[in-house]
Design a protein around this motif. Structure first.
Motif: not given
Ligand SMILES: [Ca+2]
Length: 257
Positions: A186-190, A198-200
């Motif tokens: 996953q992508d961490q935004d926090i 969509n970013q997995s």
């Molecule tokens: Ca993101």
């Protein structure tokens, strides 16, 4: 041992970020001259030790719940290497590595990140929130052995594909601070969250691990040729004792060595 003067150079085509054209960049057989290090500083570690085998399956569905979190504390990283054997199932944006520390001033908190964007067919690497995109022409449903060695002093990352130095990514210099959260899939935004389906990642990930030094090109080549062995001074592998698994990520029986 190879000397600087005998090092051969390879010329490959490297896409210039933001320009869309190609140029030539000389790739040395060793990257030491690029980083101002002497050939004599090569590390001598045991590369003949058995490598812990790990294998994880990320289901083919876009979700924010499937990921692996590394529980081993992350120290400051001045120089490091990540390696893994990756296969993605579909053509999308596949997030492989997201390392985040303290919240910054933007909505992107990745101190270090690796993803593949099938829309541009490029692998993207971020260090200190600065991105570089490299066209590795990776296909879906095919396994690739990928190593990235990063030097915080110069903000340079060296991408090894199937055992060979393939590309150089120029990002931003500065220590990658320890104490953050290291997530795969996953992508961490926090910190520890802010995921986007969509970013997995959908695919398989084998033998992912991290070292606190730039591995020698010869070590990376040897690991690609025989995945049963690896340099023994790794900071972590994805052995069960070092991780938490979330959602539908499944550990699969690793190949025997
Ligand atoms: Ca993101």
């Amino acid at each position: 041992m190879m000397t600087m003067t005998s090092a051969l150079t390879l010329i490959v085509s490297v896409t210039v970020f933001g320009v869309g054209s190609s140029t030539s960049e000389s790739l040395p057989e060793t990257y030491y001259e690029f980083e101002g290090r002497e050939d004599t500083e090569r590390a001598t570690h045991d590369t003949n030790g058995a490598c812990p085998q790990t294998s994880y399956f990320f289901p083919n569905i876009q979700t924010t719940t499937n990921y692996i979190r590394v529980t081993k504390p992350i120290p400051d990283l001045h120089e490091f290497t990540v390696c893994g054997i990756f296969k993605r199932f579909t053509n999308g944006v596949d997030w492989w590595v997201s390392y985040a520390t303290m919240p910054g001033t933007t909505n992107n908190h990745n101190e270090f990140m690796i993803r593949h964007d099938s829309n541009s067919n490029k692998m993207e690497i971020a260090m200190n929130m600065n991105y570089a995109k490299e066209d590795l022409k990776l296909s879906a449903n095919k396994e690739y052995h990928i190593c990235v060695t990063s030097f915080s002093s110069t903000g340079t990352s060296y991408i090894f594909l199937d055992g060979n130095l393939r590309d150089i990514a120029h990002t931003k210099s500065g220590t990658v601070n320890g104490g953050g959260i290291f997530i795969l899939g996953q992508d961490q935004d926090i910190i520890g969250g802010g995921f986007d389906a969509n970013q997995s990642f959908q695919g398989t990930m084998r033998n992912f691990m991290l070292w606190r030094r730039a591995l020698e090109p010869e070590e990376i080549s040897k690991m690609y040729q025989n995945q049963c062995f690896c340099p023994q001074d790794y900071l972590f592998t994805l052995e069960r004792k070092n991780i938490e698994i979330s959602g539908g990520v499944a550990a699969v029986w690793p190949p025997k060595c």
